[in-house]
Design an enzyme around this catalytic site. Structure first.
Site, PDB file in Angstrom:
ATOM      1  N   CYS A 126      45.392  60.115  29.397  1.00  0.00           N
ATOM      2  CA  CYS A 126      46.584  60.445  28.617  1.00  0.00           C
ATOM      3  C   CYS A 126      47.764  60.641  29.569  1.00  0.00           C
ATOM      4  O   CYS A 126      47.659  61.401  30.536  1.00  0.00           O
ATOM      5  CB  CYS A 126      46.329  61.715  27.810  1.00  0.00           C
ATOM      6  SG  CYS A 126      47.787  62.322  26.935  1.00  0.00           S
ATOM      7  N   ASP A 177      40.950  59.463  27.629  1.00  0.00           N
ATOM      8  CA  ASP A 177      40.877  58.911  26.279  1.00  0.00           C
ATOM      9  C   ASP A 177      39.849  57.787  26.311  1.00  0.00           C
ATOM     10  O   ASP A 177      39.826  56.988  27.247  1.00  0.00           O
ATOM     11  CB  ASP A 177      42.229  58.339  25.841  1.00  0.00           C
ATOM     12  CG  ASP A 177      43.233  59.413  25.493  1.00  0.00           C
ATOM     13  OD1 ASP A 177      42.839  60.422  24.887  1.00  0.00           O
ATOM     14  OD2 ASP A 177      44.423  59.242  25.824  1.00  0.00           O
ATOM     15  N   VAL A 209      37.831  33.421  29.574  1.00  0.00           N
ATOM     16  CA  VAL A 209      37.747  34.433  30.628  1.00  0.00           C
ATOM     17  C   VAL A 209      36.285  34.632  31.017  1.00  0.00           C
ATOM     18  O   VAL A 209      35.394  34.631  30.163  1.00  0.00           O
ATOM     19  CB  VAL A 209      38.401  35.765  30.186  1.00  0.00           C
ATOM     20  CG1 VAL A 209      37.622  36.434  29.071  1.00  0.00           C
ATOM     21  CG2 VAL A 209      38.573  36.705  31.370  1.00  0.00           C
ATOM     22  N   GLU A 210      36.045  34.783  32.300  1.00  0.00           N
ATOM     23  CA  GLU A 210      34.708  35.083  32.808  1.00  0.00           C
ATOM     24  C   GLU A 210      34.404  36.530  32.441  1.00  0.00           C
ATOM     25  O   GLU A 210      35.267  37.408  32.557  1.00  0.00           O
ATOM     26  CB  GLU A 210      34.687  34.854  34.327  1.00  0.00           C
ATOM     27  CG  GLU A 210      33.310  34.804  34.930  1.00  0.00           C
ATOM     28  CD  GLU A 210      32.778  36.172  35.283  1.00  0.00           C
ATOM     29  OE1 GLU A 210      31.555  36.337  35.238  1.00  0.00           O
ATOM     30  OE2 GLU A 210      33.571  37.074  35.598  1.00  0.00           O
ATOM     31  N   LEU A 211      33.196  36.814  31.966  1.00  0.00           N
ATOM     32  CA  LEU A 211      32.887  38.131  31.395  1.00  0.00           C
ATOM     33  C   LEU A 211      32.947  39.265  32.415  1.00  0.00           C
ATOM     34  O   LEU A 211      33.411  40.360  32.092  1.00  0.00           O
ATOM     35  CB  LEU A 211      31.530  38.100  30.695  1.00  0.00           C
ATOM     36  CG  LEU A 211      31.484  37.216  29.446  1.00  0.00           C
ATOM     37  CD1 LEU A 211      30.084  37.193  28.865  1.00  0.00           C
ATOM     38  CD2 LEU A 211      32.499  37.670  28.411  1.00  0.00           C
ATOM     39  N   HIS A 234      47.722  54.895  24.434  1.00  0.00           N
ATOM     40  CA  HIS A 234      46.891  53.979  23.648  1.00  0.00           C
ATOM     41  C   HIS A 234      47.660  52.682  23.385  1.00  0.00           C
ATOM     42  O   HIS A 234      47.147  51.583  23.599  1.00  0.00           O
ATOM     43  CB  HIS A 234      46.518  54.598  22.300  1.00  0.00           C
ATOM     44  CG  HIS A 234      45.726  55.860  22.405  1.00  0.00           C
ATOM     45  ND1 HIS A 234      45.465  56.635  21.303  1.00  0.00           N
ATOM     46  CD2 HIS A 234      45.135  56.497  23.445  1.00  0.00           C
ATOM     47  CE1 HIS A 234      44.745  57.685  21.653  1.00  0.00           C
ATOM     48  NE2 HIS A 234      44.538  57.623  22.957  1.00  0.00           N
ATOM     49  N   GLU A 235      48.881  52.844  22.911  1.00  0.00           N
ATOM     50  CA  GLU A 235      49.696  51.686  22.535  1.00  0.00           C
ATOM     51  C   GLU A 235      49.971  50.783  23.732  1.00  0.00           C
ATOM     52  O   GLU A 235      49.835  49.557  23.647  1.00  0.00           O
ATOM     53  CB  GLU A 235      51.023  52.149  21.915  1.00  0.00           C
ATOM     54  CG  GLU A 235      50.882  52.940  20.637  1.00  0.00           C
ATOM     55  CD  GLU A 235      50.620  54.439  20.852  1.00  0.00           C
ATOM     56  OE1 GLU A 235      50.545  55.149  19.839  1.00  0.00           O
ATOM     57  OE2 GLU A 235      50.482  54.899  22.015  1.00  0.00           O
TER      58      GLU A 235
END
Length: 127
Positions: free
Chosen positions: A40, A47, A62-64, A81-82
């Site tokens: 946060c 979070d 994308v490679e995992l 978060h946003e």
């Protein structure tokens, strides 16, 4: 420093490993990352979230391991978060240039508040 910590700290998003998509068909890739963590920006408390990534690739996928390392780079960052979900969305959209992409962050409740952030390339603004 343990090897996992080293890999996360040394991960460079500019060099994220992507592979060519040789498939001739349109298809959707769904990736769930249930251990997302960021801090946060106000309190510094952690979070936690589950990240749901879905995309229809065009020329690249994308490679995992690369997506795992990228997501783990957020664990020591002070970011909302946003901002975190928008950054993930923008990074993957710019790197992969998919036909369609959606990123959802389903954050664990804190202080009786449950937050879900969704970014998608076909977003329609409600009137």
């Amino acid at each position: 420093m343990r090897y996992g910590e080293k890999e996360i700290k040394e991960f460079d998003v500019e060099n994220m490993e992507i592979w060519p998509n040789d498939a001739k068909n349109d298809y959707i890739i769904k990736i769930t990352l249930p251990e997302f963590m960021c801090c946060c920006p106000r309190s510094g408390y952690p979070d936690f979230a589950t990240i749901y990534l879905e995309y229809m690739p065009d020329k690249f996928v994308v490679e995992l391991k690369a997506i795992k390392l990228y997501i783990n780079t957020f664990m020591y960052r002070n970011v909302s978060h946003e901002a975190s979900i928008n950054e993930i969305y923008n990074t993957l959209k710019d790197k992969l240039k998919p036909k369609w992409i959606k990123v959802v962050g389903d954050f664990n409740p804190r202080g009786n508040v449950h937050t879900v952030i969704e970014c998608r390339s076909d977003m329609v603004v409600p009137k």
